[in-house]
Design an enzyme around this catalytic site. Structure first.
Site, PDB file in Angstrom:
ATOM      1  N   ASP A   1      -3.217  -5.464   0.392  1.00  0.00           N
ATOM      2  CA  ASP A   1      -2.783  -4.267  -0.325  1.00  0.00           C
ATOM      3  C   ASP A   1      -2.136  -4.695  -1.641  1.00  0.00           C
ATOM      4  OD1 ASP A   1      -2.114  -1.177   0.165  1.00  0.00           O
ATOM      5  OD2 ASP A   1      -0.388  -2.111  -0.826  1.00  0.00           O
ATOM      6  N   ILE A   2      -2.402  -3.952  -2.704  1.00  0.00           N
ATOM      7  CA  ILE A   2      -1.838  -4.283  -4.012  1.00  0.00           C
ATOM      8  C   ILE A   2      -0.360  -3.889  -4.026  1.00  0.00           C
ATOM      9  CG2 ILE A   2      -1.998  -3.869  -6.507  1.00  0.00           C
ATOM     10  CD1 ILE A   2      -4.941  -3.168  -6.099  1.00  0.00           C
TER      11      ILE A   2
ATOM     12  N   GLU B   1      -5.527   1.505  -2.464  1.00  0.00           N
ATOM     13  CA  GLU B   1      -5.352   0.128  -2.962  1.00  0.00           C
ATOM     14  C   GLU B   1      -5.353  -0.875  -1.817  1.00  0.00           C
ATOM     15  OE1 GLU B   1      -1.087   1.850  -2.787  1.00  0.00           O
ATOM     16  OE2 GLU B   1      -3.094   2.577  -3.182  1.00  0.00           O
TER      17      GLU B   1
END
Length: 335
Positions: A212-213, A255
């Protein structure tokens, strides 16, 4: 040329006979050309191209058979009637073998016999030419239709190929995320189930990586969604670059991404995750003028345990990812 308006070449060394036959045939509406020798006959034949030749076999210079040979070898549509004297029918028969269409025996007691032979031969000339023209027309039609069919086949193949490409593109679009080029979540659930079944069947390792960003909402709020899309697109590119052909990657949510690694144990999967994390963090983005911005990701790695469900596997990898977030982000948790 019609059977009643033809060009006829008369060849005979008897001038009186030539004039008699010539006048008679002109009265029937034909154009008549006269020759009293074989050489002259060949010259006139080559220059005038008559429809019909009446040829005496006894000529002063060339043999009538030689003249016949020249004409019959050049054109099989020119009518050929040989004229022989009484007692020389053997020559007439030989002429028929060599291509003559008919023969007349002189002296002519009744010119109507001559007219009958002429009309019969001219009708044959007419039919031969009609047949040739029909064959030529038929060949042209065949060639034209063949060309049309070939063009139709090419066009049909082009349409079929376009349809195949459209279908392929549609399938790709239905399975992939347009922004990142990775597979979408819908395809993930079908694929991961198949990979779990394969791992169970062959007793082979299977690992999963969820990433995950970090702080992506803040990045979007600060620099705008277009710059946020550039981050997503670059992460997709790096993932595709660093995984194997046997692996598959998916954009799982906004994301969030998942990587499925068949034939890969947990330690090997962790090394792949670290390469992706480091490579992505080293990439600088320039959403505004000035210095570059580095974006980090948090990753959770786990491996399949016999007997568990796909949901169990995904949940554990997801929990590891959140554990990486709690550890300060930009890290990988593998357990």
């Amino acid at each position: 040329m019609s059977p009643h308006n033809a060009r006829i070449l008369l060849v005979d060394d008897e001038v009186t006979l030539l004039e008699l036959l010539g006048d008679f045939l002109r009265e029937q509406g034909h154009e008549v050309i006269l020759a009293d020798s074989g050489v002259k006959a060949l010259d006139l034949y080559n220059s005038e191209l008559p429809d019909l030749v009446l040829l005496d076999l006894k000529l002063p210079d060339l043999s009538g058979l030689d003249v016949l040979k020249h004409i019959s070898s050049r054109d099989d549509e020119t009518g050929l009637i040989v004229i022989s004297g009484v007692g020389s029918t053997d020559d007439a028969i030989e002429a028929l073998r060599r291509g003559a269409w008919d023969f007349l025996v002189k002296p002519f007691l009744n010119l109507e016999f001559v007219l009958h032979a002429v009309n019969k031969s001219l009708e044959k000339v007419h039919l031969k030419r009609e047949n040739r023209l029909y064959r030529e027309h038929l060949e042209e039609e065949v060639q034209r239709r063949t060309t049309e069919l070939r063009q139709e086949i090419i066009a049909r193949k082009r349409i079929e190929e376009d349809l195949r490409r459209s279908e392929t593109r549609y399938k790709e679009l239905s399975l992939t995320d347009e922004l990142t080029g990775l597979y979408n979540a819908r395809h993930f659930f079908r694929q991961v189930q198949a990979e779990v079944e394969r791992a169970v069947r062959y007793n082979s390792p299977l690992s999963l990586c969820v990433l995950d960003i970090d702080n992506f909402k803040q990045y979007n709020d600060t620099y705008g969604h277009l710059n946020g899309d550039a981050v997503l697109s670059e992460l997709g590119r790096i993932i595709q670059k660093l995984i194997r052909d046997a692996d598959s990657a998916y954009r799982y949510g906004g994301e969030e991404f998942i990587i499925v690694l068949p034939e890969t144990n947990r330690e090997e999967a962790a090394r792949v995750a670290e390469r992706i994390r480091i490579s992505f963090y080293e990439h600088a983005f320039y959403p505004k003028k000035g210095s570059g911005v580095h974006v980090s990701i948090s990753l959770g790695v786990t491996s399949y345990c016999p007997g568990e469900t796909v949901s169990d596997l995904v949940d554990r990898a997801d929990q590891n990812m959140y554990a990486a977030k709690k550890c300060g982000r930009n890290t990988t948790v593998c357990r």
